[in-house]
Design a protein around this motif. Structure first.
Motif, PDB file in Angstrom:
ATOM      1  N   TYR A  53       9.835   1.909  -9.395  1.00  0.00           N
ATOM      2  CA  TYR A  53       9.408   0.790 -10.248  1.00  0.00           C
ATOM      3  C   TYR A  53       7.967   0.969 -10.732  1.00  0.00           C
ATOM      4  N   GLY A  94      -5.566   1.717  -6.202  1.00  0.00           N
ATOM      5  CA  GLY A  94      -5.337   2.853  -7.092  1.00  0.00           C
ATOM      6  C   GLY A  94      -4.084   2.613  -7.923  1.00  0.00           C
ATOM      7  N   GLY A  95      -3.438   3.662  -8.321  1.00  0.00           N
ATOM      8  CA  GLY A  95      -3.165   4.931  -7.699  1.00  0.00           C
ATOM      9  C   GLY A  95      -3.209   4.819  -6.160  1.00  0.00           C
ATOM     10  N   GLU A  96      -3.417   5.916  -5.527  1.00  0.00           N
ATOM     11  CA  GLU A  96      -3.486   5.875  -4.070  1.00  0.00           C
ATOM     12  C   GLU A  96      -4.923   6.138  -3.630  1.00  0.00           C
ATOM     13  N   THR A 122      -5.861  -1.381  -0.403  1.00  0.00           N
ATOM     14  CA  THR A 122      -4.413  -1.420  -0.630  1.00  0.00           C
ATOM     15  C   THR A 122      -3.938   0.014  -0.718  1.00  0.00           C
ATOM     16  N   THR A 123      -2.988   0.384   0.122  1.00  0.00           N
ATOM     17  CA  THR A 123      -2.615   1.800   0.255  1.00  0.00           C
ATOM     18  C   THR A 123      -1.128   1.935   0.548  1.00  0.00           C
ATOM     19  N   ASN A 124      -0.598   3.119   0.280  1.00  0.00           N
ATOM     20  CA  ASN A 124       0.783   3.375   0.698  1.00  0.00           C
ATOM     21  C   ASN A 124       0.835   3.877   2.144  1.00  0.00           C
ATOM     22  N   SER A 146       1.787  -0.779   1.606  1.00  0.00           N
ATOM     23  CA  SER A 146       3.020  -1.012   0.856  1.00  0.00           C
ATOM     24  C   SER A 146       4.183  -0.363   1.586  1.00  0.00           C
ATOM     25  N   ASN A 185       3.030  -5.092   1.860  1.00  0.00           N
ATOM     26  CA  ASN A 185       3.502  -5.479   0.522  1.00  0.00           C
ATOM     27  C   ASN A 185       4.877  -4.887   0.301  1.00  0.00           C
ATOM     28  N   MET A 217       7.142  -6.779 -11.290  1.00  0.00           N
ATOM     29  CA  MET A 217       6.524  -7.190 -12.559  1.00  0.00           C
ATOM     30  C   MET A 217       6.742  -6.124 -13.636  1.00  0.00           C
ATOM     31  N   MET A 352       0.779  -0.082 -13.892  1.00  0.00           N
ATOM     32  CA  MET A 352       0.149  -0.605 -12.673  1.00  0.00           C
ATOM     33  C   MET A 352      -0.721   0.445 -11.967  1.00  0.00           C
TER      34      MET A 352
HETATM   35  N1  SAM Z   1      -0.882   3.206  -3.784  1.00  0.00           N
HETATM   36  C1  SAM Z   1      -1.285   1.957  -3.237  1.00  0.00           C
HETATM   37  C2  SAM Z   1      -0.112   1.240  -2.631  1.00  0.00           C
HETATM   38  O1  SAM Z   1       0.976   1.795  -2.598  1.00  0.00           O
HETATM   39  O2  SAM Z   1      -0.300   0.133  -2.147  1.00  0.00           O
HETATM   40  C3  SAM Z   1      -2.039   1.036  -4.176  1.00  0.00           C
HETATM   41  C4  SAM Z   1      -1.561   0.925  -5.578  1.00  0.00           C
HETATM   42  S1  SAM Z   1       0.041   0.207  -5.781  1.00  0.00           S
HETATM   43  C5  SAM Z   1       0.103   0.151  -7.548  1.00  0.00           C
HETATM   44  C6  SAM Z   1      -0.273  -1.466  -5.275  1.00  0.00           C
HETATM   45  C7  SAM Z   1       0.923  -2.338  -5.087  1.00  0.00           C
HETATM   46  O3  SAM Z   1       1.523  -2.558  -6.338  1.00  0.00           O
HETATM   47  C8  SAM Z   1       1.999  -1.761  -4.192  1.00  0.00           C
HETATM   48  O4  SAM Z   1       2.301  -2.696  -3.186  1.00  0.00           O
HETATM   49  C9  SAM Z   1       3.187  -1.589  -5.101  1.00  0.00           C
HETATM   50  O5  SAM Z   1       4.405  -1.818  -4.446  1.00  0.00           O
HETATM   51  C10 SAM Z   1       2.913  -2.658  -6.143  1.00  0.00           C
HETATM   52  N2  SAM Z   1       3.558  -2.444  -7.412  1.00  0.00           N
HETATM   53  C11 SAM Z   1       3.566  -1.353  -8.184  1.00  0.00           C
HETATM   54  N3  SAM Z   1       4.273  -1.559  -9.311  1.00  0.00           N
HETATM   55  C12 SAM Z   1       4.714  -2.833  -9.251  1.00  0.00           C
HETATM   56  C13 SAM Z   1       5.501  -3.649 -10.099  1.00  0.00           C
HETATM   57  N4  SAM Z   1       5.972  -3.198 -11.249  1.00  0.00           N
HETATM   58  N5  SAM Z   1       5.743  -4.919  -9.733  1.00  0.00           N
HETATM   59  C14 SAM Z   1       5.257  -5.389  -8.550  1.00  0.00           C
HETATM   60  N6  SAM Z   1       4.519  -4.677  -7.703  1.00  0.00           N
HETATM   61  C15 SAM Z   1       4.255  -3.411  -8.047  1.00  0.00           C
END
Ligand code: SAM
Length: 357
Positions: A53, A94-96, A122-124, A146, A185, A217, A352
């Motif tokens: 996504y 980020g990104g990461e 905020t990280t994976n 996440s 998340n 989103m 995003m």
């Molecule tokens: N890489 C990091 C991470 O994974 O948390 C930080 C960036 S990531 C873009 C931040 C959060 O955005 C993550 O929890 C991800 O699941 C969420 N995310 C990314 N695309 C999204 C979308 N289209 N709708 C909702 N949440 C989204």
């Protein structure tokens, strides 16, 4: 083994700014009475996962290295934010963000600012197991990790990398390092991981981490988001409600403030699960966030279609006052809402991952 350099590296720069007696505090206020105090800083647009996504399998056209702010530039902008513009929380994303070299040093530089902002990440979670303790020692306080599934095959399908054990090790390390709170998340996708809502809740309760479901989103570069396929906040409540009673405590509603998540207490416990209904119940009226992209653009909203460039003035000799004034003007033009539900809504050009989630 990496050896940490003594930090903060940028103490001279930051203490020189902090010591300025002539500074006037300004607020990042908009025309609708909101004041931005929560700064989200994207450290890179790159990521080591390819969540369906969020990013296509082949990745994206990454920002050229020269466009990405250096550590010194990031700290200088954050210093302006906290010392002059009332920023109190800095979330690195980020990104990461764990892909950013010397992240621990950057955190320490931010922690050395005065007034010291609360620093969050905020990280994976990939690679976090080896770094959580150093990040906490450098000044990191809070973390969002996440995690969309507990099933290794679903993880590999959704994130296009087989890395679930690394993420789970990162969650454990974050807790052991004393990061508080550890939030998880989760984005649920229909027919992929939506059947796991309750499993994730049980897991989060046993791990003592705060689970927050986020509605998907329209921010993917593939433009694959479909409103009628999105798992809504109401649906998440219904799914969890088949297993546990979710209670809306009035004190949670009062305490929510600008927090995106609406909290529900699991009956018979003190545990609260969060649901972020960005699409079905927007909370723009209480938004206190402003974003800085990895290439130095200020964005007032994930869905903004305009940005304000701080990198050019930063690199062409602008003073702290001039940069602060540009930032104030940028936030003054913040729109009342994200507009996802307007018929004229257009998805922003940046996905995003390039904005900073
Ligand atoms: N890489 C990091 C991470 O994974 O948390 C930080 C960036 S990531 C873009 C931040 C959060 O955005 C993550 O929890 C991800 O699941 C969420 N995310 C990314 N695309 C999204 C979308 N289209 N709708 C909702 N949440 C989204």
């Amino acid at each position: 083994m990496t050896t940490l350099l003594p930090f903060p590296r940028l103490r001279n720069l930051t203490s020189a700014l902090a010591g300025s007696p002539k500074r006037d505090q300004m607020a990042l206020a908009d025309a609708f009475g909101r004041v931005a105090t929560d700064l989200r800083v994207s450290l890179t647009d790159r990521c080591n996962l390819r969540c369906a996504y969020c990013m296509p399998p082949e990745g994206l056209d990454w920002l050229p290295g020269a466009d990405v702010l250096t550590d010194e530039e990031i700290v200088r902008l954050i210093a302006i934010g906290v010392e002059r513009l009332g920023i109190t929380t800095v979330r690195l994303t980020g990104g990461e963000p764990l892909l950013r070299k010397n992240l621990e040093l950057l955190v320490a530089d931010i922690a050395a600012l005065f007034p010291t902002p609360e620093i969050a990440l905020t990280t994976n979670g990939i690679g976090l197991a080896a770094r959580a303790e150093k990040l906490a020692a450098a000044g990191l306080k809070r973390i969002n990790i996440s995690l969309d599934t507990l099933d290794p095959d679903t993880f590999a399908q959704l994130a296009r990398r087989r890395r679930l054990p690394d993420v789970l090790a990162g969650v454990a390390a974050a807790r052991e390092a004393g990061l508080q709170p550890v939030k998880i998340n989760t984005v649920l996708l229909r027919d992929i991981n939506d059947h796991e809502a309750f499993d994730l809740l049980q897991w989060a309760m046993s791990e003592q981490v705060q689970l927050r479901f986020i509605e998907q989103m329209p921010l993917d570069p593939q433009h694959g988001w479909k409103r009628d396929e999105m798992i809504t906040a109401d649906e998440i409540r219904q799914r969890l409600g088949q297993h546990v009673e979710l209670v809306e405590d009035p004190e949670d509603a009062v305490a929510r403030g600008s927090a995106p998540a609406e909290l529900f207490r699991v009956a018979g416990t003190d545990y609260r699960v969060g649901i972020i209904a960005s699409v079905s119940k927007p909370f723009c009226g209480s938004c206190d966030r402003v974003r800085l992209t990895a290439d130095g653009q200020i964005r007032n909203c994930l869905f903004a279609r305009t940005e304000s460039d701080l990198r050019t003035p930063l690199r062409t000799g602008a003073s702290e006052d001039e940069i602060a004034a540009r930032w104030v003007a940028a936030v003054a033009g913040k729109q009342p809402g994200h507009g996802i539900n307007d018929p004229s809504f257009l998805q922003p050009d940046r996905p995003m991952s390039a904005i900073g989630g």
